[in-house]
Design a protein around this motif. Structure first.
Motif, mmCIF file in Angstrom:
data_model
loop_
_atom_site.group_PDB
_atom_site.id
_atom_site.type_symbol
_atom_site.label_atom_id
_atom_site.label_comp_id
_atom_site.label_asym_id
_atom_site.label_seq_id
_atom_site.Cartn_x
_atom_site.Cartn_y
_atom_site.Cartn_z
ATOM 1 N N SER A 1 0.830 -1.209 0.000
ATOM 2 C CA SER A 1 0.000 0.000 0.000
ATOM 3 C C SER A 1 0.862 1.257 0.000
ATOM 4 O O SER A 1 2.012 1.247 0.457
ATOM 5 C CB SER A 1 -0.931 0.012 1.222
ATOM 6 N N THR B 1 -0.031 5.502 0.683
ATOM 7 C CA THR B 1 -1.048 6.508 0.973
ATOM 8 C C THR B 1 -0.441 7.656 1.766
ATOM 9 O O THR B 1 0.616 7.498 2.389
ATOM 10 C CB THR B 1 -2.218 5.899 1.770
ATOM 11 N N LEU C 1 -7.673 -1.358 4.938
ATOM 12 C CA LEU C 1 -6.756 -1.894 3.939
ATOM 13 C C LEU C 1 -7.283 -3.186 3.318
ATOM 14 O O LEU C 1 -7.008 -3.469 2.150
ATOM 15 C CB LEU C 1 -5.385 -2.150 4.571
ATOM 16 N N PHE D 1 -10.223 4.072 1.835
ATOM 17 C CA PHE D 1 -8.797 4.131 1.500
ATOM 18 C C PHE D 1 -8.598 5.070 0.318
ATOM 19 O O PHE D 1 -9.346 5.031 -0.666
ATOM 20 C CB PHE D 1 -8.279 2.741 1.141
ATOM 21 N N LEU E 1 -2.994 0.432 -4.020
ATOM 22 C CA LEU E 1 -2.855 -0.922 -3.479
ATOM 23 C C LEU E 1 -2.361 -1.843 -4.583
ATOM 24 O O LEU E 1 -2.743 -1.697 -5.747
ATOM 25 C CB LEU E 1 -4.191 -1.443 -2.958
#
Length: 246
Positions: free
Chosen positions: A73, A75, A83, A186, A190
């Motif tokens: 991931s 961010t 997640l 989110f 990903l």
């Protein structure tokens, strides 16, 4: 009175053949459209907070005596966000991986009420991270690994996770397949999502790397993924984690 004459129309064999060909073509297209895709070298981008945009991951597995989920991931979020969210008809949080606040803790939930927080002080924003979470029914223990480094093992629960799963990326399920909250969505990228129905060994978890050979998930496999995007989620080439040379 003489009986009325009735004409019977014979079926048009030529028309029936065309209908059958069309039906077979439709079935073939549907099968091809549903075929798993190889997402090696790709990532899913969630560009904005919403209570709608997400990705559904499909599997035929419906009973879990153990779980390992690994993903990558990226961010800049400093608020709570999901997640990985797996629900079943009896629990909206059958297996949940949830980042808390500014990234100092990761919450893992197994079977709705069994939730544990793991301290992960190494987590930083705007950086690709490799995250794995495990749980085993026999011992009841679970663990989180961040970038190949383990947290302490902690107790969750005994008992299998059972029931048709709804697996979602990008949102946290507050009911089976829905009730999303934009404040928990989110935003970021990903990639390389894998899931196993057993606990990987420490060496296997440390070997989880898209640039290395490792055994892909037997429940979810990024290299053969059956999925559906809903809303504004972009599938694109993965960004390289190395400097460009000119």
């Amino acid at each position: 009175m003489s009986p009325q004459s009735h004409s019977t129309q014979q079926p048009d064999a030529h028309t029936d053949q065309h209908k059958m060909k069309f039906f077979l073509l439709f079935v073939m297209l549907a099968v091809c459209d549903a075929a798993p895709q190889d997402l090696t070298g790709k990532m899913l981008t969630f560009p904005q907070p919403t209570n709608t945009d997400h990705v559904k991951l499909m599997t035929t597995q419906d009973t879990f005596g153990a779980v390992t989920v690994c993903l990558r991931s990226f961010t800049e979020l400093t608020r709570d966000h999901a997640l990985f969210s797996m629900a079943n008809p009896s629990s909206e949080n059958a297996f949940l991986i949830f980042m808390m606040g500014k990234g100092t803790q990761i919450k893992v939930v197994v079977g709705h009420s069994a939730n544990v927080n793991f301290d992960v002080q190494q987590y930083t924003i705007n950086t690709w991270h490799k995250l794995c979470a495990t749980w085993d029914n026999t011992s009841g223990l679970g663990q989180v690994w961040l970038d190949g480094r383990p947290t302490s093992r902690k107790f969750f629960r005994h008992g299998v996770i059972q029931g048709t799963p709804s697996i979602i990326l990008g949102q946290e399920q507050d009911s089976f397949g829905g009730r999303f909250d934009a404040a928990q969505s989110f935003v970021g990228m990903l990639s390389d999502v894998h899931m196993w129905n057993y606990v990987l060994s420490p060496c296997e978890i440390q070997g989880y790397d898209p640039n290395l050979n490792f055994n892909p998930g037997n429940v979810l496999n990024w290299g053969a993924l059956d999925f559906e995007t809903v809303g504004n989620v972009v599938l694109e080439e993965n960004q390289k984690e190395k400097s460009c040379h000119y």
